[in-house]
Design a protein around this motif. Structure first.
Motif, PDB file in Angstrom:
ATOM      1  N   MET A   1       8.216 -11.629  10.881  1.00 30.05           N
ATOM      2  CA  MET A   1       7.177 -10.630  10.793  1.00 30.05           C
ATOM      3  C   MET A   1       6.533 -10.697   9.403  1.00 30.05           C
ATOM      4  O   MET A   1       7.202 -10.907   8.414  1.00 30.05           O
ATOM      5  N   ILE A   2       5.243 -10.439   9.360  1.00 34.16           N
ATOM      6  CA  ILE A   2       4.516 -10.433   8.091  1.00 34.16           C
ATOM      7  C   ILE A   2       3.893  -9.062   7.904  1.00 34.16           C
ATOM      8  O   ILE A   2       3.218  -8.556   8.795  1.00 34.16           O
ATOM      9  N   ASN A   3       4.129  -8.474   6.753  1.00 32.89           N
ATOM     10  CA  ASN A   3       3.537  -7.189   6.403  1.00 32.89           C
ATOM     11  C   ASN A   3       3.128  -7.274   4.935  1.00 32.89           C
ATOM     12  O   ASN A   3       3.882  -6.916   4.047  1.00 32.89           O
ATOM     13  N   ARG A   4       1.928  -7.783   4.673  1.00 29.89           N
ATOM     14  CA  ARG A   4       1.412  -7.930   3.311  1.00 29.89           C
ATOM     15  C   ARG A   4      -0.004  -7.395   3.273  1.00 29.89           C
ATOM     16  O   ARG A   4      -0.773  -7.594   4.199  1.00 29.89           O
ATOM     17  N   THR A   5      -0.341  -6.789   2.171  1.00 32.31           N
ATOM     18  CA  THR A   5      -1.717  -6.365   1.959  1.00 32.31           C
ATOM     19  C   THR A   5      -2.070  -6.567   0.490  1.00 32.31           C
ATOM     20  O   THR A   5      -1.235  -6.373  -0.392  1.00 32.31           O
ATOM     21  N   THR A   6      -3.293  -6.991   0.260  1.00 35.69           N
ATOM     22  CA  THR A   6      -3.814  -7.169  -1.085  1.00 35.69           C
ATOM     23  C   THR A   6      -5.148  -6.433  -1.150  1.00 35.69           C
ATOM     24  O   THR A   6      -6.022  -6.661  -0.320  1.00 35.69           O
ATOM     25  N   LEU A   7      -5.269  -5.532  -2.118  1.00 34.74           N
ATOM     26  CA  LEU A   7      -6.464  -4.700  -2.226  1.00 34.74           C
ATOM     27  C   LEU A   7      -6.998  -4.714  -3.650  1.00 34.74           C
ATOM     28  O   LEU A   7      -6.234  -4.818  -4.602  1.00 34.74           O
ATOM     29  N   THR A   8      -8.305  -4.583  -3.759  1.00 40.18           N
ATOM     30  CA  THR A   8      -8.963  -4.406  -5.046  1.00 40.18           C
ATOM     31  C   THR A   8      -9.852  -3.180  -4.938  1.00 40.18           C
ATOM     32  O   THR A   8     -10.654  -3.075  -4.009  1.00 40.18           O
ATOM     33  N   GLY A   9      -9.685  -2.260  -5.864  1.00 36.09           N
ATOM     34  CA  GLY A   9     -10.494  -1.050  -5.822  1.00 36.09           C
ATOM     35  C   GLY A   9     -10.331  -0.235  -7.093  1.00 36.09           C
ATOM     36  O   GLY A   9      -9.689  -0.668  -8.053  1.00 36.09           O
ATOM     37  N   ARG A  10     -10.889   0.964  -7.050  1.00 41.63           N
ATOM     38  CA  ARG A  10     -10.832   1.864  -8.205  1.00 41.63           C
ATOM     39  C   ARG A  10     -10.016   3.097  -7.866  1.00 41.63           C
ATOM     40  O   ARG A  10     -10.071   3.598  -6.741  1.00 41.63           O
TER      41      ARG A  10
ATOM     42  N   GLN B   1       4.914  21.431  11.858  1.00 39.99           N
ATOM     43  CA  GLN B   1       4.116  20.375  12.468  1.00 39.99           C
ATOM     44  C   GLN B   1       4.593  19.013  11.980  1.00 39.99           C
ATOM     45  O   GLN B   1       4.988  18.845  10.828  1.00 39.99           O
ATOM     46  N   ARG B   2       4.538  18.022  12.855  1.00 42.67           N
ATOM     47  CA  ARG B   2       4.901  16.652  12.503  1.00 42.67           C
ATOM     48  C   ARG B   2       3.716  16.018  11.787  1.00 42.67           C
ATOM     49  O   ARG B   2       2.595  16.023  12.294  1.00 42.67           O
ATOM     50  N   VAL B   3       3.938  15.485  10.587  1.00 45.46           N
ATOM     51  CA  VAL B   3       2.902  14.850   9.773  1.00 45.46           C
ATOM     52  C   VAL B   3       3.213  13.364   9.679  1.00 45.46           C
ATOM     53  O   VAL B   3       4.333  12.976   9.332  1.00 45.46           O
ATOM     54  N   TYR B   4       2.220  12.528  10.000  1.00 45.75           N
ATOM     55  CA  TYR B   4       2.374  11.079   9.932  1.00 45.75           C
ATOM     56  C   TYR B   4       1.613  10.552   8.728  1.00 45.75           C
ATOM     57  O   TYR B   4       0.474  10.933   8.489  1.00 45.75           O
ATOM     58  N   VAL B   5       2.249   9.677   7.968  1.00 39.86           N
ATOM     59  CA  VAL B   5       1.667   9.137   6.743  1.00 39.86           C
ATOM     60  C   VAL B   5       1.701   7.612   6.805  1.00 39.86           C
ATOM     61  O   VAL B   5       2.734   7.027   7.133  1.00 39.86           O
ATOM     62  N   THR B   6       0.567   6.989   6.504  1.00 42.31           N
ATOM     63  CA  THR B   6       0.495   5.534   6.346  1.00 42.31           C
ATOM     64  C   THR B   6       0.060   5.274   4.913  1.00 42.31           C
ATOM     65  O   THR B   6      -0.921   5.845   4.442  1.00 42.31           O
ATOM     66  N   GLU B   7       0.788   4.417   4.205  1.00 42.98           N
ATOM     67  CA  GLU B   7       0.497   4.152   2.802  1.00 42.98           C
ATOM     68  C   GLU B   7       0.884   2.722   2.446  1.00 42.98           C
ATOM     69  O   GLU B   7       1.620   2.067   3.180  1.00 42.98           O
ATOM     70  N   VAL B   8       0.359   2.255   1.324  1.00 41.97           N
ATOM     71  CA  VAL B   8       0.712   0.941   0.807  1.00 41.97           C
ATOM     72  C   VAL B   8       1.796   1.129  -0.247  1.00 41.97           C
ATOM     73  O   VAL B   8       1.618   1.900  -1.194  1.00 41.97           O
ATOM     74  N   VAL B   9       2.912   0.442  -0.081  1.00 46.11           N
ATOM     75  CA  VAL B   9       3.967   0.434  -1.091  1.00 46.11           C
ATOM     76  C   VAL B   9       3.669  -0.739  -2.018  1.00 46.11           C
ATOM     77  O   VAL B   9       3.762  -1.905  -1.614  1.00 46.11           O
TER      78      VAL B   9
END
Length: 170
Positions: free
Chosen positions: A1-10, A88-96
């Motif tokens: 499995m591959i789980n990679r992300t590369t981001l550029t921002g402010r 309430q159930r809260v779902y969070v998606t984030e980049v580690v």
């Protein structure tokens, strides 16, 4: 499995640096990443991506960036959920974040005046664009060839560099 992300921002705000009960540093921030194409009005939309960074990297990141800093991050996407105070159930998606790069010089840091060199100051103490007479009072440095680049701070120091074959990586 591959789980990679590369981001550029402010950064949209300063890093929120906190510590767990066991003393582990954790920083959270939001990264504004421009979309590739413009909208119907000719403006670029942005995605606001939640990120989290841990341990010593979190402390370093928080010390060197501020709101508006241009950064590159590399990491993995993580999802989690929890139950809030209202039940309430809260779902969070984030980049580690696992790695980061500062993509602007420190002199571009307008909000932090901590004595770092600003715009046209030479961090090596010479302001004469190449004629660094501080290290060797009798000879000007010829390291810039007249192109306006700062002089090599290690040139004309008079010290020999001693490198053995064991020091080389090949």
């Amino acid at each position: 499995m591959i789980n990679r992300t590369t981001l550029t921002g402010r950064l949209t705000r300063n890093v929120d640096l906190r510590y767990t009960q066991s003393g582990v540093a954790v920083g959270s921030f939001t990264l504004a990443v421009d979309r590739r194409f413009t909208n119907a009005n000719g403006q670029r939309d942005a995605d606001f991506i939640n990120c989290v960074i841990w341990r010593k990297s979190a402390e370093n990141f928080a010390n060197f960036v501020h709101k508006g800093s241009l950064v590159g991050i590399d990491g993995r996407i993580q999802t989690r959920n929890y139950e809030n105070q209202q039940g309430q159930r809260v779902y969070v998606t984030e980049v580690v974040v696992e790695n980061f790069a500062l993509l602007e010089p420190r002199s571009a840091n307008h909000n932090n005046n901590n004595g770092a060199p600003q715009n046209n100051e030479n961090p090596f103490g010479s302001s004469n664009n190449g004629n660094n007479n501080q290290a060797n009072n009798s000879q000007p440095s010829n390291n810039n060839g007249g192109n306006g680049q700062p002089a090599d701070p290690f040139a004309n120091s008079g010290d020999q560099i001693d490198i053995s074959d064991d020091d080389l990586p090949f």
